[in-house]
Design a protein around this motif. Structure first.
Motif, PDB file in Angstrom:
ATOM      1  N   GLY A 139       1.199  -1.307  -0.085  1.00  0.00           N
ATOM      2  CA  GLY A 139      -0.090  -0.460   0.055  1.00  0.00           C
ATOM      3  C   GLY A 139       0.782   1.265   0.128  1.00  0.00           C
ATOM      4  N   THR A 140       2.242   1.025   0.445  1.00  0.00           N
ATOM      5  CA  THR A 140       2.740   2.389   0.303  1.00  0.00           C
ATOM      6  C   THR A 140       3.510   2.260  -1.011  1.00  0.00           C
ATOM      7  N   GLY A 141       3.733   1.311  -2.131  1.00  0.00           N
ATOM      8  CA  GLY A 141       4.112   1.029  -3.337  1.00  0.00           C
ATOM      9  C   GLY A 141       4.041   2.034  -4.174  1.00  0.00           C
TER      10      GLY A 141
ATOM     11  N   THR B 273       2.767  -3.259   8.370  1.00  0.00           N
ATOM     12  CA  THR B 273       2.050  -5.253   8.398  1.00  0.00           C
ATOM     13  C   THR B 273       3.442  -5.203   7.501  1.00  0.00           C
TER      14      THR B 273
ATOM     15  N   VAL C   7       2.858  -6.325  -4.255  1.00  0.00           N
ATOM     16  CA  VAL C   7       4.521  -6.099  -3.762  1.00  0.00           C
ATOM     17  C   VAL C   7       5.273  -7.392  -4.473  1.00  0.00           C
ATOM     18  N   ALA C   8       6.580  -7.101  -4.420  1.00  0.00           N
ATOM     19  CA  ALA C   8       7.323  -7.797  -5.095  1.00  0.00           C
ATOM     20  C   ALA C   8       6.767  -9.360  -4.964  1.00  0.00           C
ATOM     21  N   PRO C   9       7.466 -10.898  -5.947  1.00  0.00           N
ATOM     22  CA  PRO C   9       6.980 -11.715  -6.147  1.00  0.00           C
ATOM     23  C   PRO C   9       7.758 -12.872  -5.389  1.00  0.00           C
TER      24      PRO C   9
ATOM     25  N   GLU D  57       0.008  -9.970  -8.587  1.00  0.00           N
ATOM     26  CA  GLU D  57       0.049  -8.781  -9.384  1.00  0.00           C
ATOM     27  C   GLU D  57       0.872  -9.767 -10.482  1.00  0.00           C
TER      28      GLU D  57
ATOM     29  N   TYR E  70      -6.867  -0.811 -14.490  1.00  0.00           N
ATOM     30  CA  TYR E  70      -6.982  -1.068 -13.413  1.00  0.00           C
ATOM     31  C   TYR E  70      -8.695  -0.764 -13.241  1.00  0.00           C
TER      32      TYR E  70
HETATM   33  P1  NAP Z   1       7.785  -1.402  -4.941  1.00  0.00           P
HETATM   34  O1  NAP Z   1       7.402   0.274  -5.254  1.00  0.00           O
HETATM   35  O2  NAP Z   1       8.912  -1.654  -4.277  1.00  0.00           O
HETATM   36  O3  NAP Z   1       6.207  -1.359  -3.576  1.00  0.00           O
HETATM   37  C1  NAP Z   1       6.785  -2.349  -2.657  1.00  0.00           C
HETATM   38  C2  NAP Z   1       5.696  -2.892  -1.357  1.00  0.00           C
HETATM   39  O4  NAP Z   1       6.289  -3.400  -0.620  1.00  0.00           O
HETATM   40  C3  NAP Z   1       6.000  -1.403  -0.355  1.00  0.00           C
HETATM   41  O5  NAP Z   1       4.491  -0.895  -0.744  1.00  0.00           O
HETATM   42  C4  NAP Z   1       7.137  -1.770   0.193  1.00  0.00           C
HETATM   43  O6  NAP Z   1       6.225  -1.162   1.428  1.00  0.00           O
HETATM   44  C5  NAP Z   1       5.923  -3.333   0.429  1.00  0.00           C
HETATM   45  N1  NAP Z   1       6.320  -4.112   1.024  1.00  0.00           N
HETATM   46  C6  NAP Z   1       8.653  -4.902   0.244  1.00  0.00           C
HETATM   47  N2  NAP Z   1       8.566  -5.223   1.483  1.00  0.00           N
HETATM   48  C7  NAP Z   1       7.737  -5.521   2.793  1.00  0.00           C
HETATM   49  C8  NAP Z   1       7.890  -6.204   4.094  1.00  0.00           C
HETATM   50  N3  NAP Z   1       8.875  -6.529   4.160  1.00  0.00           N
HETATM   51  N4  NAP Z   1       6.813  -5.698   4.859  1.00  0.00           N
HETATM   52  C9  NAP Z   1       5.665  -5.926   4.319  1.00  0.00           C
HETATM   53  N5  NAP Z   1       5.781  -4.835   2.737  1.00  0.00           N
HETATM   54  C10 NAP Z   1       7.084  -4.819   2.334  1.00  0.00           C
HETATM   55  O7  NAP Z   1       6.565  -2.189  -6.254  1.00  0.00           O
HETATM   56  P2  NAP Z   1       5.589  -2.505  -6.861  1.00  0.00           P
HETATM   57  O8  NAP Z   1       6.433  -1.287  -8.694  1.00  0.00           O
HETATM   58  O9  NAP Z   1       4.652  -1.139  -6.556  1.00  0.00           O
HETATM   59  O10 NAP Z   1       5.646  -3.308  -7.388  1.00  0.00           O
HETATM   60  C11 NAP Z   1       4.388  -4.390  -6.308  1.00  0.00           C
HETATM   61  C12 NAP Z   1       4.228  -5.630  -7.796  1.00  0.00           C
HETATM   62  O11 NAP Z   1       3.257  -4.825  -8.489  1.00  0.00           O
HETATM   63  C13 NAP Z   1       5.167  -6.300  -7.995  1.00  0.00           C
HETATM   64  O12 NAP Z   1       5.409  -7.279  -8.422  1.00  0.00           O
HETATM   65  C14 NAP Z   1       6.157  -6.096  -9.513  1.00  0.00           C
HETATM   66  O13 NAP Z   1       5.999  -6.378  -9.864  1.00  0.00           O
HETATM   67  C15 NAP Z   1       3.783  -5.030  -9.671  1.00  0.00           C
HETATM   68  N6  NAP Z   1       4.006  -4.539 -10.957  1.00  0.00           N
HETATM   69  C16 NAP Z   1       3.898  -2.934 -11.024  1.00  0.00           C
HETATM   70  C17 NAP Z   1       3.794  -2.046 -11.772  1.00  0.00           C
HETATM   71  C18 NAP Z   1       3.811  -0.513 -11.407  1.00  0.00           C
HETATM   72  O14 NAP Z   1       4.101   0.294 -12.645  1.00  0.00           O
HETATM   73  N7  NAP Z   1       5.062   0.152 -10.516  1.00  0.00           N
HETATM   74  C19 NAP Z   1       2.959  -2.217 -12.946  1.00  0.00           C
HETATM   75  C20 NAP Z   1       3.152  -4.121 -13.275  1.00  0.00           C
HETATM   76  C21 NAP Z   1       3.068  -4.767 -12.093  1.00  0.00           C
HETATM   77  P3  NAP Z   1       7.360  -0.802   2.675  1.00  0.00           P
HETATM   78  O15 NAP Z   1       8.629   0.280   2.019  1.00  0.00           O
HETATM   79  O16 NAP Z   1       6.575   0.540   3.271  1.00  0.00           O
HETATM   80  O17 NAP Z   1       7.934  -1.229   3.573  1.00  0.00           O
END
Ligand code: NAP
Length: 504
Positions: free
Chosen positions: A17-19, A92, A126-128, A155, A428
């Motif tokens: 939710g913060t990503g 979380t 989140v990461a896979p 995702e 979306y």
């Molecule tokens: P991101 O910006 O790196 O965000 C990752 C999220 O995971 C953050 O909210 C982070 O929260 C959380 N997280 C990481 N480690 C954690 C832990 N140990 N416990 C709890 N939360 C944790 O990644 P993203 O770009 O949003 O991508 C997320 C997913 O969507 C991936 O699978 C990516 O392949 C897919 N996706 C993304 C896009 C895009 O446009 N970004 C497009 C298509 C698909 P905290 O840092 O607050 O812990």
């Protein structure tokens, strides 16, 4: 098209939710659904992450994100206040499963308040590598037991290869039923992609021509001007074949290649798509040599600015073997498509950002016009542009006005902008609404994902085991490696690019 129906109360739990994805896509999509009256009367959004937020500061962060990324522009203050009241934050950490206790309490609070039939949607943004631990925690804390009212949205990427996709499917199937699992391929939510079904199966005009007797080849081309930017670390473990062809482009191919479904039921449509994947010709080592091309961009100039090569991008190995471009010739071995090549191409740092499906029809059987008249001759083409322009063009020959008989190709165009007023919803929005409605049509079923992995695995294995000796092999702002031109030219064709007025 969706019709507004009364949806059961819904709790959205967004892991990540913060990503970035939540900021750029999910939060704006939920807000726009709210603005257009598609959200249920009662709903709550619970964002999670390790970052410290209070409900208030999280709400403000999402407001800023929506202001920046929503297609509808800045939020309307009074509406945002109503929407914002539904937003909560629950810290979380997947490394500390005990933190799921708080999440469970938050979910149960709303379930109690909203009453029986409240649905809970767990969105894994989140990461896979976190997919398994989240699924296991949801099971451990008994958050997914109500099969009718709890769903998990996953995702991409779904797996890194066939084996890991199978492992993930197996794990999920021990915790959820297939009807609870929503595997996202956001391409399927795009308006023009959905229109493919309407175009093919709501018109009697095309279906009789939609086969090997009238079509001579199909091209699916998804090209990007951008490089990997700051996603180099992620991309190193992925590459163009995994990131784009295994999922988005093969799904587009399925929409072009599928047989007519009996009805619009999710499983009926997904069955027809799986049939296409199962009918696709497996790759021999000979095919991989002659029917596939990989590329990697070198530095160059884009719109007057110097841009780095892939190997100079942040997080990328200076000797990286990861492909940023892939072109593959596929065949569907069935009665409809036998002998008809499907050319798929995708890449970064190319000359244009666009997603095009081009169906080229066979030439006229007998030419009655003389050489001078047919100087600009072009076989009929149907060009479906998914982005940035959303259009369908039928390219036909017509007589140029004047006393001389000269033929020119002209476009009969259906263009969304010119035909309909207002914005089209983002992919979306469609997908989140479908998840709330329990409609899985636009989501990938487990066997679909595995069939797509199975098809590309021989190419992936060969490319990984044999390092490319000529990387980098195309400059930024080009159309990719020359071998990609040769791949299609050997069959007497060339890649088709839509002349776009505004490159983006
Ligand atoms: P991101 O910006 O790196 O965000 C990752 C999220 O995971 C953050 O909210 C982070 O929260 C959380 N997280 C990481 N480690 C954690 C832990 N140990 N416990 C709890 N939360 C944790 O990644 P993203 O770009 O949003 O991508 C997320 C997913 O969507 C991936 O699978 C990516 O392949 C897919 N996706 C993304 C896009 C895009 O446009 N970004 C497009 C298509 C698909 P905290 O840092 O607050 O812990």
């Amino acid at each position: 098209m969706k019709t507004k129906t009364a949806l059961n109360p819904t709790i959205f739990v967004i892991f990540g939710g913060t990503g970035d994805l939540n900021k750029r896509k999910l939060a704006p999509a939920l807000y726009n659904l709210f603005m257009e009256g598609y959200m249920p009367e009662k709903f709550a959004i619970i964002g999670t992450g390790r970052t410290e937020f209070t409900d208030e500061s999280y709400k403000t962060a999402l407001e800023e994100a929506v202001n920046e990324f929503s297609r509808s522009g800045k939020v309307k203050k009074d509406k945002w206040d109503d929407f914002g009241n539904t937003i909560h934050y629950c810290p979380t950490d997947f490394a500390q499963p005990k933190t799921f206790e708080n999440l469970k309490a938050a979910v149960e609070k709303y379930q109690k308040e909203y009453g029986a039939g409240t649905q809970v949607i767990f969105y894994l943004a989140v990461a896979p590598n976190f997919f398994p631990i989240i699924a296991e925690c949801l099971q451990k804390y008994k958050l997914t037991q109500d099969e009718d009212n709890s769903r998990i949205v996953i995702e991409k990427p779904f797996g890194h290869d066939l084996e890991s996709a199978k492992e993930l499917n197996t794990l999920l199937s021990t915790i959820f039923t297939e009807k609870q699992i929503y595997r996202i391929d956001h391409y399927l939510g795009k308006e023009t992609v959905q229109n493919m079904m309407a175009f093919r199966f709501a018109n009697s005009l095309f279906e009789p021509l939609w086969n090997r007797s009238y079509i001579d080849h199909v091209q699916i081309s998804v090209t990007e001007q951008l490089g990997v930017g700051d996603r180099g670390g992620y991309y190193e473990g992925s590459g163009a074949l995994r990131d784009m062809i295994q999922n988005h482009l093969l799904q587009l191919l399925c929409l072009v290649g599928m047989e007519a479904p009996i009805n619009f039921d999710a499983d009926e449509i997904r069955n027809r798509k799986v049939e296409v994947l199962k009918a696709m010709r497996p790759f021999s080592s000979e095919d991989i040599r002659f029917s596939t091309v990989r590329g990697q961009y070198s530095k160059g100039w884009v719109e007057g600015k110097e841009v780095p090569g892939y190997r100079q991008e942040k997080g990328v190995d200076a000797h990286s073997n990861t492909e940023t471009f892939a072109a593959v010739k596929f065949h569907i071995d069935n009665w409809r498509w036998q002998g008809i090549p499907f050319y798929l191409r995708t890449g970064k740092r190319l000359n244009q950002t666009s997603s095009l499906i081009t169906i080229q029809f066979r030439d006229v059987p007998h030419q009655i016009f003389s050489a001078g008249v047919t100087e600009n001759w072009q076989q009929n083409r149907l060009v479906i542009s998914i982005q940035p322009e959303m259009s369908i063009r039928m390219q036909v020959q017509a007589k140029r006005p004047g006393l001389d008989m000269v033929l020119n190709p002209v476009d009969m165009v259906f263009d969304y902008k010119g035909t309909y007023e207002g914005d089209t919803p983002e992919a979306y929005e469609t997908l989140l609404l479908d998840a709330m409605m329990g409609d899985q049509t636009l989501f990938m079923r487990g066997d679909q994902v595995e069939a797509a992995w199975e098809l590309v695995m021989p190419i992936l294995n060969t490319w990984e085991s044999k390092k490319s000796i000529n990387f980098p092999n195309y400059p930024a702002d080009s159309w990719g490696p020359e071998e990609a031109e040769a791949l299609i030219a050997r069959d007497g064709f060339h890649w088709f690019n839509l002349p776009l007025k505004n490159k983006d």
